[in-house]
Design an enzyme around this catalytic site. Structure first.
Site, short mmCIF file in Angstrom:
data_model
loop_
_atom_site.label_atom_id
_atom_site.label_comp_id
_atom_site.label_asym_id
_atom_site.label_seq_id
_atom_site.Cartn_x
_atom_site.Cartn_y
_atom_site.Cartn_z
N TYR A 206 0.78 -0.57 -0.06
CA TYR A 206 0.21 0.00 -0.24
C TYR A 206 0.80 1.74 -0.34
O TYR A 206 0.95 1.83 0.62
CB TYR A 206 -0.98 0.10 1.46
CG TYR A 206 -1.80 -1.45 0.52
CD1 TYR A 206 -1.47 -2.43 0.14
CD2 TYR A 206 -2.37 -1.75 2.41
CE1 TYR A 206 -2.50 -3.47 0.52
CE2 TYR A 206 -3.22 -2.29 2.32
CZ TYR A 206 -3.44 -3.67 1.41
OH TYR A 206 -4.32 -4.48 1.92
N HIS B 265 1.31 -12.13 1.67
CA HIS B 265 0.41 -11.50 0.83
C HIS B 265 -0.12 -13.28 0.06
O HIS B 265 -1.32 -13.37 0.35
CB HIS B 265 0.63 -10.47 -0.16
CG HIS B 265 0.44 -9.31 -0.01
ND1 HIS B 265 -0.71 -8.93 -0.24
CD2 HIS B 265 1.73 -8.48 0.09
CE1 HIS B 265 -0.86 -7.46 0.08
NE2 HIS B 265 1.12 -6.87 0.84
#
Length: 178
Positions: free
Chosen positions: A56, A124
């Site tokens: 992000y 992730h």
């Protein structure tokens, strides 16, 4: 602790609803100020788990959370994810679970979040180019959760739990890239 909470891993207490920080704007200005207000309000409303990631904004989201909340109130769990990196050649984000990349993202995340340790660190997605066994050998509390839609890939993933790395293999995978 909210009455509707539970423990993650036996001792990390969290409420039943977390906050995903992925969509918070991080660029300077009124949008960032609004993002900081949102995060602070989430904590005021009893949110005890906030999820961020290196992906992000290349760490900008982690920095925003630290700006908004550090020093962190007792009982707040900031969790971050690693394992996606920007390609130097193309600039595109891609899975990258190489030990040296994960180590760098973990260490830089600690600095950005202004903390000494990650209470909960997530990967992730499993990078198919890194052996799923290296992850299992790192710690008895690592729980890879690979997904697939193919039986052959599923069987390969599940077989990793039975693979034991030699000390030499572990040392080679743990060593910095040269």
């Amino acid at each position: 602790m909210a009455a509707d909470g539970f423990a993650i891993g036996g001792d990390l207490r969290v409420g039943r609803l977390g906050f995903g920080a992925m969509h918070l704007p991080t660029a300077a200005g009124s949008a960032r100020d609004g993002a900081i207000a949102v995060v602070r309000r989430a904590v005021e409303l009893g949110v005890t788990l906030i999820d961020t990631a290196y992906l992000y904004g290349g760490g900008a989201n982690e920095e925003l959370l630290a700006e908004a909340l550090h020093p962190y109130p007792p009982g707040l769990l900031i969790t971050t994810k690693v394992g996606v990196a920007r390609s130097a050649a193309t600039g595109e984000w891609r899975l990258d679970g190489r030990p040296e990349v994960l180590r760098e993202q973990v260490e830089r995340g600690l600095v950005r979040l202004r903390t000494e340790r990650h209470a909960l660190l997530q990967l992730h997605r499993v990078d198919p180019g890194v052996p799923l066994a290296w992850l299992l050998a790192r710690s008895p509390v690592i729980l890879p959760i690979p997904g697939t839609s193919r039986i052959a890939h599923l069987e390969e993933n599940v077989a990793a739990r039975h693979l034991r790395l030699t000390p030499e293999q572990r040392a080679r995978l743990d060593a910095p890239a040269t």
